[in-house]
Write a protein that holds these residues in place. Structure first.
Motif, PDB file in Angstrom:
ATOM      1  N   ARG A   2      44.703  43.118  28.885  1.00 51.64           N
ATOM      2  CA  ARG A   2      44.326  42.015  29.779  1.00 51.64           C
ATOM      3  C   ARG A   2      42.897  41.541  29.517  1.00 51.64           C
ATOM      4  O   ARG A   2      42.623  40.347  29.470  1.00 51.64           O
ATOM      5  N   GLN A   3      41.980  42.468  29.307  1.00 52.92           N
ATOM      6  CA  GLN A   3      40.587  42.107  29.089  1.00 52.92           C
ATOM      7  C   GLN A   3      40.441  41.282  27.810  1.00 52.92           C
ATOM      8  O   GLN A   3      39.702  40.304  27.786  1.00 52.92           O
ATOM      9  N   GLN A   4      41.143  41.676  26.774  1.00 48.07           N
ATOM     10  CA  GLN A   4      41.072  40.936  25.513  1.00 48.07           C
ATOM     11  C   GLN A   4      41.657  39.528  25.672  1.00 48.07           C
ATOM     12  O   GLN A   4      41.116  38.560  25.136  1.00 48.07           O
ATOM     13  N   ALA A   5      42.753  39.398  26.407  1.00 44.93           N
ATOM     14  CA  ALA A   5      43.373  38.093  26.617  1.00 44.93           C
ATOM     15  C   ALA A   5      42.445  37.167  27.413  1.00 44.93           C
ATOM     16  O   ALA A   5      42.279  35.997  27.069  1.00 44.93           O
ATOM     17  N   VAL A   6      41.843  37.692  28.462  1.00 43.11           N
ATOM     18  CA  VAL A   6      40.934  36.882  29.275  1.00 43.11           C
ATOM     19  C   VAL A   6      39.710  36.486  28.467  1.00 43.11           C
ATOM     20  O   VAL A   6      39.283  35.327  28.482  1.00 43.11           O
ATOM     21  N   THR A   7      39.152  37.421  27.731  1.00 40.48           N
ATOM     22  CA  THR A   7      37.985  37.125  26.897  1.00 40.48           C
ATOM     23  C   THR A   7      38.326  36.093  25.831  1.00 40.48           C
ATOM     24  O   THR A   7      37.551  35.160  25.588  1.00 40.48           O
ATOM     25  N   GLY A   8      39.479  36.234  25.199  1.00 35.15           N
ATOM     26  CA  GLY A   8      39.892  35.268  24.177  1.00 35.15           C
ATOM     27  C   GLY A   8      40.092  33.884  24.761  1.00 35.15           C
ATOM     28  O   GLY A   8      39.688  32.879  24.158  1.00 35.15           O
ATOM     29  N   GLY A   9      40.701  33.799  25.936  1.00 28.85           N
ATOM     30  CA  GLY A   9      40.908  32.502  26.577  1.00 28.85           C
ATOM     31  C   GLY A   9      39.605  31.828  26.947  1.00 28.85           C
ATOM     32  O   GLY A   9      39.413  30.632  26.697  1.00 28.85           O
ATOM     33  N   ILE A  10      38.692  32.592  27.525  1.00 27.51           N
ATOM     34  CA  ILE A  10      37.385  32.037  27.899  1.00 27.51           C
ATOM     35  C   ILE A  10      36.613  31.616  26.655  1.00 27.51           C
ATOM     36  O   ILE A  10      35.960  30.568  26.638  1.00 27.51           O
ATOM     37  N   THR A  11      36.696  32.403  25.600  1.00 21.02           N
ATOM     38  CA  THR A  11      36.006  32.064  24.349  1.00 21.02           C
ATOM     39  C   THR A  11      36.512  30.741  23.792  1.00 21.02           C
ATOM     40  O   THR A  11      35.722  29.884  23.374  1.00 21.02           O
ATOM     41  N   LEU A  12      37.822  30.541  23.784  1.00 22.09           N
ATOM     42  CA  LEU A  12      38.369  29.278  23.280  1.00 22.09           C
ATOM     43  C   LEU A  12      37.944  28.102  24.150  1.00 22.09           C
ATOM     44  O   LEU A  12      37.652  27.015  23.630  1.00 22.09           O
TER      45      LEU A  12
END
Length: 154
Positions: free
Chosen positions: A62-72
């Motif tokens: 979950r943390q990686q998905a949220v971080t990836g979404g915010i980064t994009l």
């Protein structure tokens, strides 16, 4: 009043942000702005999708998905700001637009290495990036933005 300050003067004064004699925007510059905006919108959509899946779905991390979404979502700012600047014929906007296209090429290459539907996305991204680069280095575009070559003070 000097002849440079007469009210009948029709040209737009040149500043650090605007091109000299900012008149009509060339089609190539319009197309480059549209392609940069398209890339920015695609990043917003992808970032929003990944962030939504990360928050509401059951991702592996979950943390990686949220971080990836915010980064994009944050990365989408560069092409969107560049597109706005190109649309408004701002001299500064060409640099961020070119950088965006150069950064998109390795991403397109990585997408082309996949064994999935990502190959189509890689092809589309490569075509858009190369087309935008060609439009951004075109002499009509550089003239419209008031960019001169090295050693030219014309």
């Amino acid at each position: 009043m000097s002849s440079e300050q007469t009210p009948a003067q029709t040209s737009v004064p040149e500043s650090a942000d605007t091109a000299p004699a900012a008149g009509e925007r060339p089609r190539r510059l319009t197309y480059a702005a549209a392609l940069a905006a398209l890339e920015g919108i695609a990043l917003v959509v992808a970032g929003g999708w990944i962030l939504t899946l990360g928050l509401t779905g059951t991702p592996d991390d979950r943390q990686q998905a949220v971080t990836g979404g915010i980064t994009l979502l944050v990365l989408a700012l560069l092409p969107l700001l560049a597109a706005r600047g190109l649309w408004q014929v701002r001299r500064w906007s060409r640099g961020p637009a070119v950088i965006t296209q150069i950064l998109a090429l390795p991403v397109a290459y990585n997408l082309l290495q996949a064994d999935s539907i990502a190959i189509g996305a890689g092809i589309a991204l490569a075509v858009v990036s190369v087309a935008a680069l060609v439009l951004l280095v075109n002499p009509a575009t550089t003239r419209a933005l008031g960019i001169t070559g090295p050693g030219r003070a014309d």
